[in-house]
Structure formats: C-alpha cells, structure tokens
Write an enzyme that holds these catalytic residues in place. Structure first.
Site, PDB file in Angstrom:
ATOM      1  CB  SER A  14      -0.914  -0.004   1.230  1.00  0.00           C
ATOM      2  OG  SER A  14      -0.137  -0.004   2.415  1.00  0.00           O
ATOM      3  N   GLY A  46      -5.270  -0.271   5.483  1.00  0.00           N
ATOM      4  CA  GLY A  46      -5.720  -0.865   6.752  1.00  0.00           C
ATOM      5  C   GLY A  46      -7.013  -0.323   7.319  1.00  0.00           C
ATOM      6  CB  CYS A  76       0.634  -5.157   1.973  1.00  0.00           C
ATOM      7  SG  CYS A  76      -0.716  -4.266   2.773  1.00  0.00           S
ATOM      8  CB  THR A  78      -3.876  -4.621   5.059  1.00  0.00           C
ATOM      9  OG1 THR A  78      -3.511  -4.174   6.373  1.00  0.00           O
ATOM     10  CG2 THR A  78      -5.323  -4.267   4.800  1.00  0.00           C
ATOM     11  CB  CYS A 187       1.867  -3.111   9.515  1.00  0.00           C
ATOM     12  SG  CYS A 187       1.873  -1.904   8.168  1.00  0.00           S
TER      13      CYS A 187
END
Length: 200
Positions: A14, A46, A76, A78, A187
């Site tokens: 992201s 997120g 990532c 997420t 993360c």
C-alpha cells in the site's frame, strides 16, 4: 524465444512498507530482477473495507503482470488478508506469496506469556489473522493492538520524534504493555519505526 526466468519478481504494498520485505528478498536472491509497486495514492489500506482492498490489490497485480512479473509478493499484511486467497484462485499458474504477522515464532518463544500484535485494524479483523491467532492461543496470551494511523507516519517519512512517540504512547498504553514479553510487528511499515516502538 523470451526467457521468462529473467522476468522480475514483483513486490506490491500500500506504500513503502513492502520495501522492508523486498530488502530481505534481495539478500536471499541477489541474482533475480525485481519491480516494486507502492500504492501510496490509495494508502492506507488498513482502514478500508475488505472489498476495497481486494479490488485495489487485484488491479495492482494485473498491472504488474502486464509489466512482465513472473511472481508476485504481496508485501502487505492487509492486502494478503484481503486478497491473497482470491488471487491464487484467479491466477492458478502464478506464484503469489503473501505475508502474515510473525505470531508463530513469538508464541513458541514466549510460551504462557503475553504477546502484543501491532497491525492495521483490517488485518486484525480478517479471518486469516483470527485463524492464525486461534492456532497459537494455546501457547501464549495474544493481544491484538489496532494501529490505525501508524503507517501514515512511515509514508510521511516520520520515523522518530515527539509526534510519533506521542501517537505510539496512545496505542501502547502502560496497562496494555504491562507484562508483555514480545511485540509482533504485523505491518511491513512498522520495521522502519522499530527503534521508536522499542523506545516507547
């Protein structure tokens, strides 16, 4: 005939967080070619819905395939939670590698102790993380810590300083941190602020 072995392995995130994963891949496979796609325009992931993250990730994978990627690393947590399984079903011949919080080593190395898992709200809410957590709750006391807004500091290049420390103190309250033996950085942005997290 084109030798696809020379095609790049694509990394996507992201934003800039996946660079932390790419750096490790380059150390392990220095002979490979790489391309990196950071979707900073649509960050953060997120705090988006699962459907939004899946759509963005699918679009990004299609872009990378059109640019010759022979494999895709979703660097990532997420995006992995939201889209990896879906994309593996869609692109059955394409190696798609995802990431997940390092809960297994943390739980096995800290049996019967408290472990904090810092991650985006969406990562923590997804089935993938909850299944992972359920598999290791018998070993350690796992406490999810939603960190909405934290990756934006990294995206802005703020890796230390008072503003970041104050933000982290709100997330990592003393009561929460009491008796914690380990913190899992769930993360790929968070390793860039690891020293500040340790300090707080």
């Amino acid at each position: 005939m084109i030798n696809k072995n020379n095609n790049p392995i694509a990394f996507l995130d992201s934003g800039v967080g996946g660079i932390s994963v790419l750096n490790e891949a380059i150390k392990m496979l220095p002979e490979e070619n790489y391309i990196y796609f950071g979707d900073s325009k649509n960050a953060p992931y997120g705090t988006r819905t699962t459907a939004e993250v899946r759509e963005l990730t699918e679009r990004n994978v299609e872009f990378l395939l059109n640019n010759g990627a022979k494999a895709v690393v979703i660097a990532c947590n997420t995006a992995t939670s939201a889209a990896a399984e879906y994309l593996r079903n869609k692109y059955k011949e394409l190696p798609i590698i995802g990431v997940e919080p390092a809960l297994k080593p943390a739980a096995l190395d800290n049996e019967e102790k408290k472990i904090l898992v810092m991650a985006t709200p969406m990562t923590l809410a997804e089935k993938k993380f909850n299944t992972l957590m359920a598999g290791y709750e018998k070993y350690a006391r796992i406490v999810p810590v939603p960190c909405g807004g934290l990756m934006e500091f990294v995206e802005a290049g703020i890796l230390d300083g008072q503003e970041l420390e104050e933000f982290l103190r709100k997330i990592l309250a003393k009561d929460l941190c009491k008796d914690a033996e380990a913190v899992v950085l769930g993360c790929t942005h968070y390793p860039f602020i690891k020293e500040t997290i340790i300090k707080v």
